[in-house]
Design a protein around this motif. Structure first.
Motif, PDB file in Angstrom:
ATOM      1  N   GLY A 145     -13.864  -5.683  -6.707  1.00  0.00           N
ATOM      2  CA  GLY A 145     -13.257  -4.438  -7.167  1.00  0.00           C
ATOM      3  C   GLY A 145     -13.838  -3.992  -8.495  1.00  0.00           C
ATOM      4  O   GLY A 145     -14.114  -2.798  -8.701  1.00  0.00           O
TER       5      GLY A 145
ATOM      6  N   LEU B 263      -8.899  -0.638   4.341  1.00  0.00           N
ATOM      7  CA  LEU B 263     -10.073  -0.739   3.478  1.00  0.00           C
ATOM      8  C   LEU B 263     -10.699   0.627   3.194  1.00  0.00           C
ATOM      9  O   LEU B 263     -10.957   0.944   2.021  1.00  0.00           O
ATOM     10  CB  LEU B 263     -11.101  -1.693   4.082  1.00  0.00           C
ATOM     11  CG  LEU B 263     -12.340  -1.943   3.206  1.00  0.00           C
ATOM     12  CD1 LEU B 263     -11.935  -2.481   1.835  1.00  0.00           C
ATOM     13  CD2 LEU B 263     -13.301  -2.909   3.890  1.00  0.00           C
TER      14      LEU B 263
ATOM     15  N   LEU C 125      -8.594   2.400   0.650  1.00  0.00           N
ATOM     16  CA  LEU C 125      -8.741   1.838  -0.696  1.00  0.00           C
ATOM     17  C   LEU C 125     -10.041   2.332  -1.340  1.00  0.00           C
ATOM     18  O   LEU C 125     -10.073   2.613  -2.544  1.00  0.00           O
ATOM     19  CB  LEU C 125      -8.733   0.309  -0.631  1.00  0.00           C
ATOM     20  CG  LEU C 125      -7.363  -0.333  -0.378  1.00  0.00           C
ATOM     21  CD1 LEU C 125      -7.518  -1.816  -0.074  1.00  0.00           C
ATOM     22  CD2 LEU C 125      -6.435  -0.135  -1.574  1.00  0.00           C
ATOM     23  N   LEU C 126     -11.106   2.441  -0.548  1.00  0.00           N
ATOM     24  CA  LEU C 126     -12.374   2.940  -1.072  1.00  0.00           C
ATOM     25  C   LEU C 126     -12.269   4.420  -1.429  1.00  0.00           C
ATOM     26  O   LEU C 126     -12.864   4.876  -2.418  1.00  0.00           O
ATOM     27  CB  LEU C 126     -13.487   2.706  -0.054  1.00  0.00           C
ATOM     28  CG  LEU C 126     -13.818   1.236   0.220  1.00  0.00           C
ATOM     29  CD1 LEU C 126     -14.884   1.120   1.311  1.00  0.00           C
ATOM     30  CD2 LEU C 126     -14.282   0.529  -1.053  1.00  0.00           C
TER      31      LEU C 126
ATOM     32  N   THR D 146      -8.073  -5.829   0.824  1.00  0.00           N
ATOM     33  CA  THR D 146      -9.390  -6.251   1.287  1.00  0.00           C
ATOM     34  C   THR D 146      -9.329  -7.626   1.927  1.00  0.00           C
ATOM     35  O   THR D 146     -10.011  -7.898   2.929  1.00  0.00           O
ATOM     36  CB  THR D 146     -10.388  -6.262   0.106  1.00  0.00           C
ATOM     37  OG1 THR D 146     -10.382  -4.981  -0.531  1.00  0.00           O
ATOM     38  CG2 THR D 146     -11.792  -6.564   0.596  1.00  0.00           C
TER      39      THR D 146
ATOM     40  N   GLN E 127       0.832  -1.202   0.000  1.00  0.00           N
ATOM     41  CA  GLN E 127       0.000   0.000   0.000  1.00  0.00           C
ATOM     42  C   GLN E 127       0.873   1.262   0.000  1.00  0.00           C
ATOM     43  O   GLN E 127       0.548   2.262  -0.667  1.00  0.00           O
ATOM     44  CB  GLN E 127      -0.920   0.017   1.225  1.00  0.00           C
ATOM     45  CG  GLN E 127      -1.860  -1.171   1.339  1.00  0.00           C
ATOM     46  CD  GLN E 127      -2.851  -1.282   0.189  1.00  0.00           C
ATOM     47  OE1 GLN E 127      -3.253  -0.284  -0.408  1.00  0.00           O
ATOM     48  NE2 GLN E 127      -3.261  -2.508  -0.129  1.00  0.00           N
TER      49      GLN E 127
ATOM     50  N   PHE F 163      -6.036  -3.466  -4.125  1.00  0.00           N
ATOM     51  CA  PHE F 163      -7.406  -3.609  -3.627  1.00  0.00           C
ATOM     52  C   PHE F 163      -7.714  -5.030  -3.152  1.00  0.00           C
ATOM     53  O   PHE F 163      -8.152  -5.208  -2.004  1.00  0.00           O
ATOM     54  CB  PHE F 163      -8.427  -3.169  -4.679  1.00  0.00           C
ATOM     55  CG  PHE F 163      -9.842  -3.298  -4.198  1.00  0.00           C
ATOM     56  CD1 PHE F 163     -10.399  -2.305  -3.402  1.00  0.00           C
ATOM     57  CD2 PHE F 163     -10.612  -4.421  -4.482  1.00  0.00           C
ATOM     58  CE1 PHE F 163     -11.698  -2.435  -2.904  1.00  0.00           C
ATOM     59  CE2 PHE F 163     -11.898  -4.556  -4.000  1.00  0.00           C
ATOM     60  CZ  PHE F 163     -12.451  -3.554  -3.202  1.00  0.00           C
ATOM     61  N   PRO F 164      -7.528  -6.080  -3.976  1.00  0.00           N
ATOM     62  CA  PRO F 164      -7.900  -7.423  -3.495  1.00  0.00           C
ATOM     63  C   PRO F 164      -7.072  -7.902  -2.312  1.00  0.00           C
ATOM     64  O   PRO F 164      -7.611  -8.508  -1.377  1.00  0.00           O
ATOM     65  CB  PRO F 164      -7.720  -8.320  -4.725  1.00  0.00           C
ATOM     66  CG  PRO F 164      -6.875  -7.553  -5.670  1.00  0.00           C
ATOM     67  CD  PRO F 164      -7.130  -6.108  -5.397  1.00  0.00           C
TER      68      PRO F 164
ATOM     69  N   PHE G 219      -8.009  -7.286   5.464  1.00  0.00           N
ATOM     70  CA  PHE G 219      -9.065  -6.764   6.339  1.00  0.00           C
ATOM     71  C   PHE G 219     -10.067  -7.854   6.702  1.00  0.00           C
ATOM     72  O   PHE G 219     -10.352  -8.088   7.884  1.00  0.00           O
ATOM     73  CB  PHE G 219      -9.773  -5.602   5.632  1.00  0.00           C
ATOM     74  CG  PHE G 219     -10.990  -5.105   6.344  1.00  0.00           C
ATOM     75  CD1 PHE G 219     -10.893  -4.109   7.304  1.00  0.00           C
ATOM     76  CD2 PHE G 219     -12.255  -5.619   6.058  1.00  0.00           C
ATOM     77  CE1 PHE G 219     -12.018  -3.647   7.975  1.00  0.00           C
ATOM     78  CE2 PHE G 219     -13.382  -5.166   6.727  1.00  0.00           C
ATOM     79  CZ  PHE G 219     -13.262  -4.177   7.680  1.00  0.00           C
ATOM     80  N   THR G 220     -10.627  -8.529   5.706  1.00  0.00           N
ATOM     81  CA  THR G 220     -11.703  -9.501   5.951  1.00  0.00           C
ATOM     82  C   THR G 220     -11.213 -10.750   6.676  1.00  0.00           C
ATOM     83  O   THR G 220     -11.869 -11.236   7.604  1.00  0.00           O
ATOM     84  CB  THR G 220     -12.371  -9.904   4.627  1.00  0.00           C
ATOM     85  OG1 THR G 220     -11.383 -10.395   3.711  1.00  0.00           O
ATOM     86  CG2 THR G 220     -13.080  -8.724   3.995  1.00  0.00           C
TER      87      THR G 220
ATOM     88  N   LEU H   4     -12.716 -11.262  -4.497  1.00  0.00           N
ATOM     89  CA  LEU H   4     -12.352  -9.903  -4.104  1.00  0.00           C
ATOM     90  C   LEU H   4     -11.931  -9.082  -5.315  1.00  0.00           C
ATOM     91  O   LEU H   4     -12.176  -7.871  -5.379  1.00  0.00           O
ATOM     92  CB  LEU H   4     -11.232  -9.945  -3.061  1.00  0.00           C
ATOM     93  CG  LEU H   4     -11.629 -10.551  -1.713  1.00  0.00           C
ATOM     94  CD1 LEU H   4     -10.437 -10.615  -0.771  1.00  0.00           C
ATOM     95  CD2 LEU H   4     -12.774  -9.765  -1.071  1.00  0.00           C
TER      96      LEU H   4
END
Length: 243
Positions: free
Chosen positions: A224, A148, A151-152, A109, A65, A105-106, A112-113, A220
Motif C-alpha cells: 500500500g 481489490l 480499493l485501487l 487485499t 469496507q 487496503f491490507p 482477495f489474494t 501488504l
C-alpha cells in the motif's frame, strides 16, 4: 493553502469524488444486505455454527469496507458543507487515512489474494462446491474479487497519508492477532475450524499456515505504501517509515 491541500488530497473534482464514494458505498450496502439475507435464511451451513457469519474474515472485511466508504461519504459531505480554511487535515481525514492504510487496503487485499490462491489450488479447501447453490457467483466475486479494484480506485481518488511504518504495522498486527485468537477460540469452543483447509493440516502444518497468513499482512501494508508513492509521488509525509 487550503486549495493546495485539497489538490494534494484528491486527484479529481470534489463532487466527482463524492459521487464515486456514494456509488461504492451503495454497492457495499447492497452486497452486505444480500449477504446477510442469505446467511439469515439458514441455508449457509457455517452460519448455523458457533460465531455465525462473524467468524469469517470475508464478512468482517465486507463490513469494514462498507464502514470505510461510509466514512468517505461523510468526510466528503462535511468538507463540502464546511470548507476548511486551514491546510491541516481534519479529524475525519486523519481517521480516513488511518482506516484505509492500516485496515481497509491490507485486509481487503489479503482476502482477495488468500481466497483466490487457495481456490485455484483446491476450491473445496476454502469455498466448497455446495456453496454454489447458496451463494450466487456474482456475490462470491463481490466479496472476494471486486474489493481489490475498488480499493485501487480509492487509492487513485485520494491521497492517503500513512502513519509511521512501525505504528501502522503494529496496528495491523494487532488486528491479525485478534482475528487469529478469535479463530482459535471458535475451534476451542465448538470443535470446528472456520475454514475447511485447517481441518486438513497437521498440527505443524497448521502452525506454518497460520504464521504465514498472519505475517503476510505486513508485506501488504508495505505494498500500500509503495502504490501510494507510485500514484501520488514522494512527499514529505512518506519519509518517516522506518521508525
Amino acid at each position: 493553502m487550503a486549495a493546495a491541500a485539497a489538490a494534494l488530497r484528491s486527484g479529481v473534482n470534489s463532487k466527482l469524488c463524492l459521487f464515486a464514494h456514494l456509488v461504492i458505498f451503495a454497492w457495499y450496502v447492497f452486497t452486505l444486505n444480500v449477504n446477510c439475507s442469505i446467511t439469515s435464511s439458514g441455508q449457509h451451513p457455517g452460519v448455523r455454527t458457533y460465531g455465525g457469519r462473524w467468524k469469517y474474515l470475508t464478512f468482517i472485511n465486507l463490513v469494514m469496507q462498507t464502514v470505510f466508504f461510509g466514512l468517505c461519504v461523510v468526510t466528503d459531505l462535511v468538507h463540502t458543507a464546511l470548507p476548511r480554511k486551514s491546510s491541516n487535515p481534519s479529524l475525519l481525514v486523519t481517521l480516513q487515512d488511518f482506516f484505509f492504510t492500516v485496515l481497509a487496503f491490507p485486509v481487503g487485499t489479503f482476502v482477495f489474494t488468500s481466497f483466490w490462491s487457495i481456490y485455484s489450488y483446491d476450491r473445496e479447501l476454502v469455498f466448497p462446491k455446495v456453496l454454489d447453490d447458496i451463494i450466487p457467483t456474482w456475490l462470491n466475486h463481490a466479496m472476494h474479487t471486486v474489493i481489490l479494484p475498488l480499493l485501487l480506485v480509492q487509492m487513485c481518488l485520494q491521497h492517503h497519508k500513512h502513519p509511521s511504518r512501525s505504528r501502522g504495522i503494529l496496528a495491523l498486527a494487532l488486528f491479525a492477532s485478534l482475528y487469529l485468537a478469535w479463530v482459535l477460540w471458535v475451534r476451542h469452543a465448538s470443535g470446528i475450524w472456520v475454514y475447511p483447509i485447517m481441518a486438513h493440516l497437521s498440527p505443524a502444518g497448521l502452525v506454518v499456515f497460520l504464521s504465514v497468513a498472519s505475517l503476510s499482512m505486513a508485506p501488504l501494508y508495505l505494498l500500500g505504501e509503495k502504490l501510494n508513492r507510485v500514484i501520488w509521488g514522494s512527499t514529505g509525509n512518506q519519509k518517516k517509515k522506518k521508525k
